[in-house]
Design an enzyme around this catalytic site. Structure first.
Site, mmCIF file in Angstrom:
data_model
loop_
_atom_site.group_PDB
_atom_site.id
_atom_site.type_symbol
_atom_site.label_atom_id
_atom_site.label_comp_id
_atom_site.label_asym_id
_atom_site.label_seq_id
_atom_site.Cartn_x
_atom_site.Cartn_y
_atom_site.Cartn_z
ATOM 1 N N LYS A 120 0.854 -1.203 0.000
ATOM 2 C CA LYS A 120 0.000 0.000 0.000
ATOM 3 C C LYS A 120 0.885 1.248 0.000
ATOM 4 O O LYS A 120 0.648 2.192 -0.748
ATOM 5 C CB LYS A 120 -0.882 -0.004 1.238
ATOM 6 N N ASN A 121 1.943 1.225 0.833
ATOM 7 C CA ASN A 121 2.743 2.448 1.029
ATOM 8 C C ASN A 121 3.736 2.710 -0.090
ATOM 9 O O ASN A 121 4.443 3.713 -0.073
ATOM 10 C CB ASN A 121 3.441 2.396 2.390
ATOM 11 N N ARG A 168 0.439 14.080 12.838
ATOM 12 C CA ARG A 168 0.844 13.903 11.442
ATOM 13 C C ARG A 168 1.212 15.232 10.757
ATOM 14 O O ARG A 168 0.587 15.658 9.808
ATOM 15 C CB ARG A 168 -0.228 13.157 10.644
#
Ligand code: EPZ
Length: 420
Positions: A22-23, A122
């Protein structure tokens, strides 16, 4: 909202294939914005985040078409927008990685400032520092990052922050610098395999990059890039999750299509704890032997122990007699799984960004998923727990794990998804 029901304890046995990372998929899809060209990407994982990124590319004007269940064509010839809308970015923080490509192509970009999530605030200060060094003027307006530049010039950029290197920050600056004038040196760059995979894709597009996989990456800007085809690397975090499933359930699991070099420290820690590990060039097999030993883990940027396996490892360590210790140095608040594991009888004490785990027995219970990896940890705990575990709100898991219930069932887990 769907839930997953697991009856335990149930030792897993067998082989499982991991999907594409995914990353790696997300920044590589974003990189298709860099050039008005056609691209084919293979080994795309069927996860919600990949579909969200496809939605974002389409909203910017790209045309996408599924060629098979895991291959997609992306045509970014007609991309004519540079504003990434709040509705999409708020669903997936990683949308921020369109900032670099949009700046490189249009010299302007508007990306909704990504909110925090359950694992932390984040921030994106390092992304913005890097783009500023390349010549961008950046302001925050109505919750959007608004970036503009007459042109992008190569620069020397130190990109690491107090928590070490930034994966998507490195991705953004790497992508932006491929079309900047002159040479860019990124110091303190992320070394994750997913960043190397992105860099490999950029080189296929005609970019000139050296030092991928090291903390110093040098990019020589080119005038333009072109289309390319690429097969995404396997997901090392998905692989680690299923390997932990094998040992938390005291079974024997082999993960295929994974390069053990992506999980060196993780494997080292499993061996330290007494797990039997066998590996080939593209597979890893684990078997829990008797009297496993408690261990200490500190999460660090790659090649250190991955923070994305911290929650899953915590669940495993709650089943090993003795005192284990985990220090989470990347996301000090990444402990949403603790409260839920306590409901299953785990004995864990949290002290700032560390946890002290006293091993014992887990009991099934209804628990709540929260973030992607914490949720996976609860599913793994259910494999070891005595009785029934119900993991609610599994949409968190579907963001990053393709068909986790089917893959675990193929290994013998007594698991089923209940559509809510
Ligand atoms: C990537 O997120 C991954 N996501 C995360 O995986 C992973 O946990 C993380 O890297 C660390 O390995 C994707 O690749 C899509 P960072 P990213 O920038 O790039 C601080 C999952 O579960 N920081 O490497 O957003 C940050 O707060 C997800 O698959 C700044 O201070 O993470 C953190 O403490 C979760 N300023 C540390 O650096 C910045 O500008 C590492 O963050 C950027 C980051």
């Amino acid at each position: 909202m769907d839930k997953i029901i697991i009856d335990g304890p149930c030792p897993l046995k067998g082989k499982v294939k991991v999907s594409g990372a995914k990353n790696s998929t997300l920044p590589i899809m974003a990189a298709c914005l860099l050039s008005p060209s056609k691209f084919v990407l293979r080994n795309i994982p069927s996860v919600v985040d990949a579909h969200t990124m496809i939605k974002l590319l389409s909203a910017l004007g790209a045309k996408t078409e599924w060629l098979s269940k895991d291959a997609i064509s992306i045509d970014s010839t007609n991309v004519n927008k540079w504003k990434a809308p709040y509705q999409i970015v708020s669903k997936m923080r990683a949308s921020i990685c369109v900032l670099g490509p949009l700046m490189a192509r249009f010299k302007k970009a508007e990306v909704s400032y990504p909110g925090g999530c359950v694992i932390g605030t984040r921030p994106i200060d390092l992304h913005l520092k890097g783009l500023t060094k390349l010549g961008a003027k950046i302001e925050l307006k109505d919750g959007y990052v608004v970036a503009k530049a007459k042109k992008l010039n190569g620069a020397s950029i130190y990109l690491a922050g107090v928590y070490g290197s930034t994966v998507l920050g490195t991705a953004n600056i790497l992508m932006a610098s491929t079309l900047a004038k002159g040479e860019t040196i990124i110091e303190g760059a992320a070394c994750e395999p997913e960043v190397v995979d992105l860099g490999t894709f950029l080189i296929k597009m005609g970019a000139k990059i050296k030092g991928l996989g090291s903390p110093t990456i040098t990019v020589t800007g080119v005038k333009k890039l072109h289309g390319a085809e690429h097969t995404i690397i396997s997901d090392r975090i998905e692989a680690g999750t299923y390997l932990i499933g094998g040992i938390i359930s005291r079974g024997e699991v082999e993960v295929e299509d994974i390069n053990p070099k992506f999980l060196t420290v993780f494997i080292d820690k499993l061996i330290e704890c007494g797990v039997e590990v066998k590996q080939t060039a593209n597979s890893i097999k684990v078997k829990a032997k008797k009297n496993l030993k408690p261990i200490e883990i500190t999460t660090l940027p790659y090649p250190g122990f991955p923070t994305d396996l911290q929650a899953q490892m915590t669940a495993f360590l709650t089943t090993i007699e003795g005192i284990s210790f985990i220090h989470e140095k990347i996301y000090p608040d990444r402990f949403m799984h603790i409260a839920e594991l306590l409901r299953m009888g785990a004995r864990i004490m949290k002290q700032d960004s560390a946890t002290i785990i006293q091993g014992g027995k887990l009991k099934g219970a209804p628990v709540m998923a929260s973030d992607l990896r914490a949720s996976a940890a609860l599913v793994l705990a259910g494999l070891a727990a005595e009785g029934r575990t119900e993991v609610n709100r599994v949409y968190h898991i579907d963001r990053g794990y393709p068909k986790i219930d089917e893959k675990l069932a193929s290994l013998g887990a007594k698991i089923r998804r209940v559509k809510a």
